[in-house]
Design a protein around this motif. Structure first.
Motif, PDB file in Angstrom:
ATOM      1  N   ILE A   1       1.078  -0.837   0.295  1.00  0.00           N
ATOM      2  CA  ILE A   1      -0.017   0.147   0.125  1.00  0.00           C
ATOM      3  C   ILE A   1       1.124   1.330  -0.173  1.00  0.00           C
ATOM      4  CG2 ILE A   1      -1.656   1.393   1.032  1.00  0.00           C
ATOM      5  CD1 ILE A   1      -2.629  -1.352   2.540  1.00  0.00           C
TER       6      ILE A   1
ATOM      7  N   ALA B   1      11.186   3.502   4.551  1.00  0.00           N
ATOM      8  CA  ALA B   1      10.931   2.265   4.863  1.00  0.00           C
ATOM      9  C   ALA B   1      12.363   1.436   5.389  1.00  0.00           C
ATOM     10  CB  ALA B   1      10.851   1.171   3.725  1.00  0.00           C
ATOM     11  N   ARG B   2      13.231   0.510   5.588  1.00  0.00           N
ATOM     12  CA  ARG B   2      14.201  -0.125   5.809  1.00  0.00           C
ATOM     13  C   ARG B   2      15.003  -0.579   4.981  1.00  0.00           C
ATOM     14  NH1 ARG B   2      11.826  -4.294  10.016  1.00  0.00           N
ATOM     15  NH2 ARG B   2      10.633  -4.436   8.884  1.00  0.00           N
ATOM     16  N   ASN B   3      14.064  -1.376   3.604  1.00  0.00           N
ATOM     17  CA  ASN B   3      15.046  -1.944   2.726  1.00  0.00           C
ATOM     18  C   ASN B   3      14.915  -0.643   1.448  1.00  0.00           C
ATOM     19  OD1 ASN B   3      15.251  -3.466   0.201  1.00  0.00           O
ATOM     20  ND2 ASN B   3      14.289  -5.434   0.953  1.00  0.00           N
TER      21      ASN B   3
ATOM     22  N   CYS C   1      15.152   3.909   6.998  1.00  0.00           N
ATOM     23  CA  CYS C   1      14.675   3.860   8.373  1.00  0.00           C
ATOM     24  C   CYS C   1      14.324   3.393   9.104  1.00  0.00           C
ATOM     25  CB  CYS C   1      14.230   5.671   8.289  1.00  0.00           C
ATOM     26  SG  CYS C   1      14.112   6.021  10.184  1.00  0.00           S
ATOM     27  N   ASP C   2      14.451   3.266  10.276  1.00  0.00           N
ATOM     28  CA  ASP C   2      13.838   1.770  11.138  1.00  0.00           C
ATOM     29  C   ASP C   2      12.671   3.335  11.704  1.00  0.00           C
ATOM     30  OD1 ASP C   2      12.585   0.685  12.957  1.00  0.00           O
ATOM     31  OD2 ASP C   2      14.379  -0.424  13.130  1.00  0.00           O
ATOM     32  N   VAL C   3      11.413   2.803  11.459  1.00  0.00           N
ATOM     33  CA  VAL C   3      10.461   4.182  11.893  1.00  0.00           C
ATOM     34  C   VAL C   3      10.530   3.882  13.051  1.00  0.00           C
ATOM     35  CG1 VAL C   3       8.657   4.115   9.406  1.00  0.00           C
ATOM     36  CG2 VAL C   3       8.502   2.171  11.274  1.00  0.00           C
TER      37      VAL C   3
ATOM     38  N   GLY D   1       3.643  -0.700   8.713  1.00  0.00           N
ATOM     39  CA  GLY D   1       2.889  -1.607   9.345  1.00  0.00           C
ATOM     40  C   GLY D   1       3.809  -3.357   9.323  1.00  0.00           C
TER      41      GLY D   1
ATOM     42  N   THR E   1       5.704  -1.211  15.886  1.00  0.00           N
ATOM     43  CA  THR E   1       6.213  -0.107  14.415  1.00  0.00           C
ATOM     44  C   THR E   1       4.325   0.552  14.372  1.00  0.00           C
ATOM     45  OG1 THR E   1       6.925  -1.733  14.003  1.00  0.00           O
ATOM     46  CG2 THR E   1       6.586  -1.443  12.639  1.00  0.00           C
TER      47      THR E   1
ATOM     48  N   ILE F   1      -2.492   5.401   8.538  1.00  0.00           N
ATOM     49  CA  ILE F   1      -3.259   4.424   8.076  1.00  0.00           C
ATOM     50  C   ILE F   1      -2.968   3.708   9.054  1.00  0.00           C
ATOM     51  CG2 ILE F   1      -2.910   2.161   5.940  1.00  0.00           C
ATOM     52  CD1 ILE F   1      -3.545   4.767   4.983  1.00  0.00           C
TER      53      ILE F   1
ATOM     54  N   SER G   1      -6.835   0.682  10.327  1.00  0.00           N
ATOM     55  CA  SER G   1      -6.774  -1.027   9.547  1.00  0.00           C
ATOM     56  C   SER G   1      -8.472  -0.995  10.070  1.00  0.00           C
ATOM     57  CB  SER G   1      -6.598  -1.840  10.247  1.00  0.00           C
ATOM     58  OG  SER G   1      -7.248  -3.451  10.220  1.00  0.00           O
TER      59      SER G   1
ATOM     60  N   PRO H   1      -8.973   0.318   6.052  1.00  0.00           N
ATOM     61  CA  PRO H   1      -8.223  -0.106   5.008  1.00  0.00           C
ATOM     62  C   PRO H   1      -9.240  -1.599   5.601  1.00  0.00           C
ATOM     63  CG  PRO H   1      -6.479  -0.054   4.805  1.00  0.00           C
ATOM     64  CD  PRO H   1      -6.667   0.747   6.152  1.00  0.00           C
TER      65      PRO H   1
ATOM     66  N   VAL I   1      -6.666  -5.713   2.069  1.00  0.00           N
ATOM     67  CA  VAL I   1      -5.987  -5.900   0.404  1.00  0.00           C
ATOM     68  C   VAL I   1      -4.996  -6.299   0.281  1.00  0.00           C
ATOM     69  CG1 VAL I   1      -5.063  -3.824  -0.532  1.00  0.00           C
ATOM     70  CG2 VAL I   1      -6.790  -2.657   1.497  1.00  0.00           C
TER      71      VAL I   1
ATOM     72  N   THR J   1      -2.057  -7.712  -0.751  1.00  0.00           N
ATOM     73  CA  THR J   1      -0.458  -7.089  -0.487  1.00  0.00           C
ATOM     74  C   THR J   1      -0.155  -8.655   0.321  1.00  0.00           C
ATOM     75  OG1 THR J   1      -0.694  -6.846   1.747  1.00  0.00           O
ATOM     76  CG2 THR J   1      -1.274  -4.621   0.261  1.00  0.00           C
ATOM     77  N   GLU J   2       2.002  -8.243   0.035  1.00  0.00           N
ATOM     78  CA  GLU J   2       1.998  -9.497   0.820  1.00  0.00           C
ATOM     79  C   GLU J   2       2.138  -9.537   2.568  1.00  0.00           C
ATOM     80  OE1 GLU J   2       6.051  -9.092   0.985  1.00  0.00           O
ATOM     81  OE2 GLU J   2       6.717  -8.053  -1.222  1.00  0.00           O
TER      82      GLU J   2
HETATM   83  P1  NAP Z   1       3.469  -4.876   3.499  1.00  0.00           P
HETATM   84  O1  NAP Z   1       3.555  -4.930   2.363  1.00  0.00           O
HETATM   85  O2  NAP Z   1       4.161  -5.728   4.546  1.00  0.00           O
HETATM   86  O3  NAP Z   1       4.401  -3.758   3.634  1.00  0.00           O
HETATM   87  C1  NAP Z   1       4.643  -2.524   5.126  1.00  0.00           C
HETATM   88  C2  NAP Z   1       5.654  -1.853   4.494  1.00  0.00           C
HETATM   89  O4  NAP Z   1       5.773  -1.105   6.487  1.00  0.00           O
HETATM   90  C3  NAP Z   1       7.007  -2.477   3.867  1.00  0.00           C
HETATM   91  O5  NAP Z   1       7.432  -1.114   2.863  1.00  0.00           O
HETATM   92  C4  NAP Z   1       7.487  -2.471   5.040  1.00  0.00           C
HETATM   93  O6  NAP Z   1       9.427  -2.227   4.788  1.00  0.00           O
HETATM   94  C5  NAP Z   1       7.310  -0.791   5.930  1.00  0.00           C
HETATM   95  N1  NAP Z   1       8.611  -1.260   7.345  1.00  0.00           N
HETATM   96  C6  NAP Z   1       7.746  -2.238   8.628  1.00  0.00           C
HETATM   97  N2  NAP Z   1       8.511  -2.109   9.721  1.00  0.00           N
HETATM   98  C7  NAP Z   1       9.123  -1.065   8.964  1.00  0.00           C
HETATM   99  C8  NAP Z   1      10.182  -0.386  10.284  1.00  0.00           C
HETATM  100  N3  NAP Z   1       9.812  -1.273  11.566  1.00  0.00           N
HETATM  101  N4  NAP Z   1      10.356   0.394   9.815  1.00  0.00           N
HETATM  102  C9  NAP Z   1      10.266   0.833   8.478  1.00  0.00           C
HETATM  103  N5  NAP Z   1       9.430   0.253   7.573  1.00  0.00           N
HETATM  104  C10 NAP Z   1       9.093  -0.499   8.052  1.00  0.00           C
HETATM  105  O7  NAP Z   1       2.218  -4.305   4.032  1.00  0.00           O
HETATM  106  P2  NAP Z   1       0.517  -3.720   4.117  1.00  0.00           P
HETATM  107  O8  NAP Z   1      -0.481  -4.565   3.010  1.00  0.00           O
HETATM  108  O9  NAP Z   1       1.366  -2.662   2.378  1.00  0.00           O
HETATM  109  O10 NAP Z   1      -0.068  -2.324   4.615  1.00  0.00           O
HETATM  110  C11 NAP Z   1       0.701  -1.206   4.811  1.00  0.00           C
HETATM  111  C12 NAP Z   1       0.149  -0.419   6.093  1.00  0.00           C
HETATM  112  O11 NAP Z   1      -1.794  -0.770   5.495  1.00  0.00           O
HETATM  113  C13 NAP Z   1       0.375  -1.684   7.429  1.00  0.00           C
HETATM  114  O12 NAP Z   1       0.262  -0.172   8.386  1.00  0.00           O
HETATM  115  C14 NAP Z   1      -0.548  -2.770   7.448  1.00  0.00           C
HETATM  116  O13 NAP Z   1      -1.156  -2.302   8.608  1.00  0.00           O
HETATM  117  C15 NAP Z   1      -2.214  -1.423   6.962  1.00  0.00           C
HETATM  118  N6  NAP Z   1      -3.282  -2.023   6.703  1.00  0.00           N
HETATM  119  C16 NAP Z   1      -3.042  -3.225   5.759  1.00  0.00           C
HETATM  120  C17 NAP Z   1      -4.351  -4.069   5.253  1.00  0.00           C
HETATM  121  C18 NAP Z   1      -4.113  -4.902   4.196  1.00  0.00           C
HETATM  122  O14 NAP Z   1      -5.131  -6.344   4.369  1.00  0.00           O
HETATM  123  N7  NAP Z   1      -3.072  -5.301   3.438  1.00  0.00           N
HETATM  124  C19 NAP Z   1      -5.674  -3.962   5.652  1.00  0.00           C
HETATM  125  C20 NAP Z   1      -5.722  -2.920   6.904  1.00  0.00           C
HETATM  126  C21 NAP Z   1      -4.360  -1.965   7.256  1.00  0.00           C
HETATM  127  P3  NAP Z   1      10.857  -2.590   4.897  1.00  0.00           P
HETATM  128  O15 NAP Z   1      10.516  -4.511   5.449  1.00  0.00           O
HETATM  129  O16 NAP Z   1      11.431  -2.758   3.785  1.00  0.00           O
HETATM  130  O17 NAP Z   1      10.900  -1.941   6.128  1.00  0.00           O
END
Ligand code: NAP
Length: 256
Positions: free
Chosen positions: A27, A46-48, A71-73, A101, A122, A149, A151, A194, A197, A199-200
């Motif tokens: 997202i 993000a970290r990566n 950056c580690d958030v 997240g 986180t 963001i 949930s 959301p 959704v 995603t990974e």
């Molecule tokens: P995702 O694909 O797992 O991506 C998570 C992102 O957060 C990655 O870019 C990761 O980057 C970053 N992150 C995690 N820990 C971090 C840290 N300590 N420091 C910096 N960056 C960090 O997740 P997503 O599905 O896109 O979700 C994005 C947001 O939407 C989250 O807050 C999630 O809770 C929320 N959400 C998702 C869904 C869903 O169904 N997918 C539903 C409701 C809410 P790095 O690993 O590179 O650090």
């Protein structure tokens, strides 16, 4: 132009500076690319670093401007350093999207201290750290948008996600409070919830669980990253200046 492109809302963010946490995939990546396509300069966090660069490359290939700040958030000093560097270079921050997240799902009797602390740090501490730093800059400028963001798990709970639901419900309370604190300075603070959704994060649930999820969602499908990004774009736009302290749910009817 494809139907998909036609469907997207059109907003002009030229000259705006935006920061998106968790922009390396999912997202957050979509939000960064969407804000970049609307003309904002986007700082991807993000970290990566490699994955962040992929996001930034998409933005620049579209003719936009992007920078990568690994950056580690959850790290207070790293977040403050990031803001110091950002403000020295760009002077202003117009839009902050707190999206980073994680999940560490397990039922409460088995949940470890680490699983609780990691998710709360986180997902919630990061929102506090970034919003605190951004609020100082935005209040001085008397303009700004903070979009958090959350949930649907923060609104209705979800078995196996006591830590995640608590963090996401915490974001809602935080959003409502900070919106009241900053409204007179023309800084709006809103949350997006959301549903499921693609995603990974949801891939990790496996195909069988996802099929069950789709049956439970009245729209009978998962949401897309672009649908969440368009909601962010709207809240970042001039049209949304009078919206603050609100929670916008995009869940295909799950919480209806
Ligand atoms: P995702 O694909 O797992 O991506 C998570 C992102 O957060 C990655 O870019 C990761 O980057 C970053 N992150 C995690 N820990 C971090 C840290 N300590 N420091 C910096 N960056 C960090 O997740 P997503 O599905 O896109 O979700 C994005 C947001 O939407 C989250 O807050 C999630 O809770 C929320 N959400 C998702 C869904 C869903 O169904 N997918 C539903 C409701 C809410 P790095 O690993 O590179 O650090």
């Amino acid at each position: 132009m494809s139907d998909e492109t036609n469907r997207r809302i059109q907003v002009d963010l030229s000259g705006k500076r935006a920061m998106v946490t968790g922009a390396s995939r999912g997202i957050g990546k979509s939000i960064a690319v969407t804000l970049g396509a609307a003309g904002a300069t986007v700082v991807c966090i993000a970290r990566n670093q490699e994955k962040l660069q992929e996001t930034a490359d998409i933005i620049t290939q579209q003719g936009g401007t992007a920078e990568v700040y690994p950056c580690d958030v959850v790290d207070t000093d790293a977040v403050q350093n990031l803001f110091d560097k950002f403000i020295e270079k760009w002077e202003r921050l117009d839009i902050l999207v707190n999206n980073a997240g994680i999940t560490r799902d397990t039922l409460l009797p088995r949940m470890s201290d680490e699983e609780w602390d990691d998710v709360l740090s986180t997902n919630l501490r990061s929102v506090f750290l970034f919003s605190r730093a951004a609020s100082q800059v935005m209040m001085r400028a008397r303009t700004g948008r903070i979009i958090n963001i959350s949930s649907v798990s923060g609104r209705m709970g979800n078995p196996g996600q006591a830590n995640y639901s608590a963090s996401k419900a915490g974001i809602i309370g935080f959003t409502q409070t900070v919106a009241r604190e900053l409204a007179s300075r023309k800084v709006t603070v809103n949350a997006i919830c959301p549903g499921f959704v693609a995603t990974e994060m949801t891939d990790a649930m496996g195909p069988a669980v996802l099929d069950e999820v789709k049956k439970r969602v009245p729209a009978k499908r998962l949401g897309t990253c672009e649908e969440i990004s368009d909601a962010v774009l709207y809240l970042a736009s001039d049209s949304a200046l009078y919206i603050t302290g609100q929670v916008l749910t995009l869940d295909g009817g799950l919480t209806a």
